[in-house]
Structure formats: C-alpha cells, structure tokens
Write an enzyme that holds these catalytic residues in place. Sequence first.
Site, mmCIF file in Angstrom:
data_model
loop_
_atom_site.group_PDB
_atom_site.id
_atom_site.type_symbol
_atom_site.label_atom_id
_atom_site.label_comp_id
_atom_site.label_asym_id
_atom_site.label_seq_id
_atom_site.Cartn_x
_atom_site.Cartn_y
_atom_site.Cartn_z
ATOM 1 N N ASP A 9 36.312 -3.638 28.213
ATOM 2 C CA ASP A 9 37.109 -3.050 29.300
ATOM 3 C C ASP A 9 36.153 -2.655 30.429
ATOM 4 O O ASP A 9 35.195 -1.904 30.216
ATOM 5 C CB ASP A 9 37.849 -1.814 28.768
ATOM 6 C CG ASP A 9 38.866 -1.271 29.775
ATOM 7 O OD1 ASP A 9 40.010 -1.037 29.376
ATOM 8 O OD2 ASP A 9 38.502 -1.070 30.952
ATOM 9 N N ASP A 107 41.426 -6.273 33.533
ATOM 10 C CA ASP A 107 40.021 -5.891 33.270
ATOM 11 C C ASP A 107 39.745 -5.672 31.789
ATOM 12 O O ASP A 107 38.823 -4.975 31.427
ATOM 13 C CB ASP A 107 39.655 -4.624 34.076
ATOM 14 C CG ASP A 107 40.081 -3.345 33.400
ATOM 15 O OD1 ASP A 107 41.120 -3.359 32.712
ATOM 16 O OD2 ASP A 107 39.367 -2.346 33.551
ATOM 17 N N GLU A 108 40.518 -6.316 30.943
ATOM 18 C CA GLU A 108 40.459 -5.969 29.527
ATOM 19 C C GLU A 108 40.728 -7.195 28.656
ATOM 20 O O GLU A 108 41.669 -7.945 28.934
ATOM 21 C CB GLU A 108 41.573 -4.953 29.333
ATOM 22 C CG GLU A 108 41.562 -4.095 28.189
ATOM 23 C CD GLU A 108 42.911 -3.377 28.116
ATOM 24 O OE1 GLU A 108 43.179 -2.877 27.050
ATOM 25 O OE2 GLU A 108 43.686 -3.351 29.093
#
Length: 364
Positions: A9, A107-108
């Site tokens: 993340d 974002d993960e």
Amino acid sequence: MPRYILHCDLDCFFAAVEARDDPELRGKPLIIGADPKEGKGRGVVSTCSYEAREYGIHSAMPISQAYKLCSHAIFRRPSHKKYRPVSDNVMNILKKYSDVFQKVSIDEAYLDITDKCENFEDAKKIAHEIKNEVQERLGITVSIGCSSTKSIAKIASDHNKPNGICVVKDDEVKDFLKNLHITRIPGIGKKTKIHFYKNGIKKIGDLIDIPLYKLMKMFGKHGKWIWRVINGLDKRKVKQFSEGRKSISKERTFYHDTDEFDVILEKLEDINIRIHKTLIKEKISYRTVTLKIRFEDFETFTRSKSISYPICNHNKALKIILNLYKEFSEYKRKIRLIGIKFSNFERTNKIRQTNLCTFCDIYS
Ligand code: TTP
Ligand code: MG
C-alpha cells in the site's frame, strides 16, 4: 502448506506524488483535497502528508475542519490524471514479482509469493526488493505487510507506515493483533464498532479468546469472519483480476420453462446478487445493464440500458432490469433462459461504504 502473501500500500499516495514533483512541498503538512477557502470551503480531504496527520488530519475529513486544525498547511487540489500513470507503473513493478497479483485499489495490491519462498525470511527479502524498486524508479514509498493470510497482511502493511515492512508469522498472529483496536479488522468501521463497545470489546485482544460459537452468538455471521481473521484462518486467495475484462454476465436456464413472474424475479434477484458480489470484490462500477431473455421457442432478445454515471448497487440494478423486463411481460410465451450482463466498466478507487455485513456476505 504455508502461504506467503504480501499486501502493498503506497504511503499518502496523492500527497507523495505531489511532493515528489515539487520539492517545495516536502517535509511539510500537505493536504490534498477540496479548496479550503480560508475555512469556508466545502468538500473533503482526499489525503494528506504524514506531517499533516500529526495535526489529526485524515482522509474524508471536511476540508474546513482540516483548515482549522492546520491553517498553515499547503493545500492542493487532486490531479487524478497525474496519479493514474504512477499507479499503473507501481502495479507493473509489483506484477514482476508474482503472477498471482491482485490490484485492490489505485494504490494497493496483494501478491502471493508462495512459489518463491521457503520461509518468511525469503518473503521479507522480496518485500525489501519491491520497496527499493518502487522508491528508486518512481520516487515514492510503499509499505508492505507479509503474512499467510490476506487480512493479516493488510493489517500488517498499515502497522509500520510509512515506508515500513511488517512480517507476521503464523505463530505471531495473536501477539501482533492483541493490542490493536478492533477497527483494524477489515469490515469493522465507525458504525459497527459501537456493537463491540457495548460488549466491552475495544481491542482485538478482547476478542481473541472468545470461542467461535460464542462469537457467532454475539455477532452472527460477522462473528465467524472475525474469528477467521484473528485466528489467521482467512482462506481468501489472491485472485488475479483480468484487467482486460469488459463485462460480467451470468445466465440461468429454468428447469421448466415458465411465465410466472415470481419465479422469474427470484432468478433475476439471485443472478443480480451473485454478480454484484464479484463487482464489489473487484471494485468495479458499471454504466450499462443488459437483460437477456430466451423464450421457449429459442427466440432470444437482449435489451440494454446505459446510465450517465457509474454505479455498483444491486438495488438500482434490479430496478433497471425490471424496467427492461417490462417490455417482455406482454409476451404470451414461456421463458426458457434469463441472463444479466454488466458492462461499460469503471474501476473504482476504494469502496468506502463497505461494512462488516458486506464483508461477511462476500467472504462467507
Ligand atoms: P489510502 O491508501 O487509503 O491512503 P493514502 O495512500 O493516502 O495514505 P496511507 O499512507 O495511509 O496509505 O488511499 C489511497 C489514495 O486514495 C489517497 O492517496 C487518496 C485517495 N483517497 C481519497 O481520495 N479519499 C479517501 O477517502 C481515501 C481513503 C483515499
Ligand atoms: Mg495508501
């Protein structure tokens, strides 16, 4: 057979990209979100730098409140066009480390690196390599959690943020969890935590020794999900989502051809709910809903409805489907097969309204 799962993340993603591109912003409280208009602005904080977090500012906070907490912060509007390619580059780096890769938001992502590891030391090395590569090539930092289940890996990636790696081996799970707040369990949020407070439960440690049957008695199927998470028994696999997928559909043939509305409705509801479980899990919104009907004589029709904004909501979808169905209710023929298709996708950032119920429905 042990599994090695990474959850990666990015740290304060939007703010990190802005600070990377403008040295003036580095090391300062930086808030990405709506225009604060000197405290009178509407809208919310998208994210903020870790320096801004020291003032108690966080994502989704009203921008006016953020301004009150730190009026000298630097405020910037989000520039999504800039973040998307950075996210794509990060995902391309991650994919190199394992084919078993699942992007879960901008974002993960999860990686299953079981094939590449003999033990957690190997997994930690890979996590370091990933972190270094992201930082060197893209100039932003990522935090990585490593464990043998997705849920513990996710909790772990948050544990040493920013720019941290946290490995939780199987026999360390309970120790790792015991002092964490219950809201760290995926699915327990602001609203659901109240139920737990009423039972005197604040920390995960307060849940750890409660047997499964009691947890289920107290919290129903939510109790089962919690029990699985805290005992390291969340069996969900890292699923590769085909980014090329353009639509998701399901169809069912009736055992006996039918014109009974109740039977048809039940089938439509069932298909609709099943597809939505996948859509929610893969964070997909759609703009087009298609109904397919095949009559007893095999004549087949499809009817579609497109809407101007992307949704992912089974109730709204059902309304659209029933509207499309109206046209066929006039037909005096029995139906042999019925199907629903969702298309015109948009990958959503994060599904923010996920509650414990959704989690349990999806994962039970
Ligand atoms: P997050 O990973 O939740 O947050 P973050 O990367 O900014 O911070 P952290 O270091 O804690 O991971 O979300 C990723 C991006 O998604 C974030 O940079 C901005 C955007 N976002 C919003 O626009 N609104 C929101 O409410 C949240 C939670 C995120
Ligand atoms: Mg992040």
